[in-house]
Design an enzyme around this catalytic site. Sequence first.
Site, PDB file in Angstrom:
ATOM      1  N   SER A  94      46.705  42.772  28.352  1.00 14.87           N
ATOM      2  CA  SER A  94      47.006  43.553  29.614  1.00 14.87           C
ATOM      3  C   SER A  94      46.191  44.614  29.832  1.00 14.87           C
ATOM      4  O   SER A  94      44.672  44.458  29.527  1.00 14.87           O
ATOM      5  CB  SER A  94      48.435  43.945  29.637  1.00 14.87           C
ATOM      6  OG  SER A  94      48.612  44.714  30.795  1.00 14.87           O
TER       7      SER A  94
ATOM      8  N   TYR B  55      43.471  44.176  40.563  1.00 12.97           N
ATOM      9  CA  TYR B  55      43.555  43.910  39.035  1.00 12.97           C
ATOM     10  C   TYR B  55      44.583  44.527  38.763  1.00 12.97           C
ATOM     11  O   TYR B  55      45.178  43.866  37.787  1.00 12.97           O
ATOM     12  CB  TYR B  55      42.266  44.741  38.634  1.00 12.97           C
ATOM     13  CG  TYR B  55      42.297  44.796  37.163  1.00 12.97           C
ATOM     14  CD1 TYR B  55      41.509  43.695  36.501  1.00 12.97           C
ATOM     15  CD2 TYR B  55      42.431  45.893  36.240  1.00 12.97           C
ATOM     16  CE1 TYR B  55      41.525  43.575  35.043  1.00 12.97           C
ATOM     17  CE2 TYR B  55      42.448  45.874  34.965  1.00 12.97           C
ATOM     18  CZ  TYR B  55      42.081  44.816  34.459  1.00 12.97           C
ATOM     19  OH  TYR B  55      41.766  44.705  32.935  1.00 12.97           O
TER      20      TYR B  55
END
Length: 311
Positions: free
Chosen positions: A136, A150
Amino acid sequence: MTASTELGELVVVTGASTGIGAATARELAGRGFHVLAGVRRERDADAIGGPGVEPLILDITHSGHVHALATRVADDHRALRALVNNAGIGVNVPVETFAIEKWRELFDVNLFGHVAVIQALLPALICSKGRVVNISSVGGRVAMATYGPYAGTKFALEAVSDSLRRELAPSGVGVVVIEPGAVRTEMPGRAIATANELASAMTPEQGQRYGALVHAVTAQTASHTEWGLPAEAAAKVIAKAVTARRPRARYTVGREGALIRLLPFVPDWALDRLLAMALRPYYPAHAQRSHDDGSRFRRSGTGDAVPGARQ
């Protein structure tokens, strides 16, 4: 997990062409795993191939590639110890200016592609009681200005990881999230180039609203990348997540871990102010005064100041 069971087992690493993915493939190969390293181009395959690293052409948004990967794993006599989902695209752009089709493309790579690979390899992971390691970002916990698209993909990946961890616990499959902060890879440079390209396509009105902000964010990104950790440091944390007998649910990589630890104790208004203060030195000189005036206006408490705020 012991050293003897690690030796020779398979690990799949997506997005292994450069940066964290390439460093992770080499780190795990050095620990005795046979790494199937997903890359998108033949020249990347030539660069990453080596002892213990077998490159595979893999676009995680291409169903045929994902199926071929699952077949490759199923046909191997070795157990699949872990899947490291690292492929991804970085972009910094205001929510208003990012075309909706670009949103879909970003989610296709940064989220749906990972889900497709997880679904394809879960039978092998359940059989081996292996592990899913999802890469992540600190942006999966904090969404700064221009990080909306994003961070949206990374917040979603964190949620999917939490759910998956709870679903697979009875099957003995672990799910771990890695949250890198500033790491010296090619991704920040590509994200800056993309941000500048998108900024040049903004309308005059959008440019007036966001031009200085985009400049500040890209300058901050470049500065932070200079003092960021090397990709090899992130790779060691990922390797720990793969090999630890009882891994944590999350590992943060870099100095930003201190910010993450503060989140439960900082109200949103205070976090907004902290992030704005951190970004302020990177604004162009001609925008400093208007930015400061806007900050004072927002602090005045007038009800109609916030909707027009830049951040």
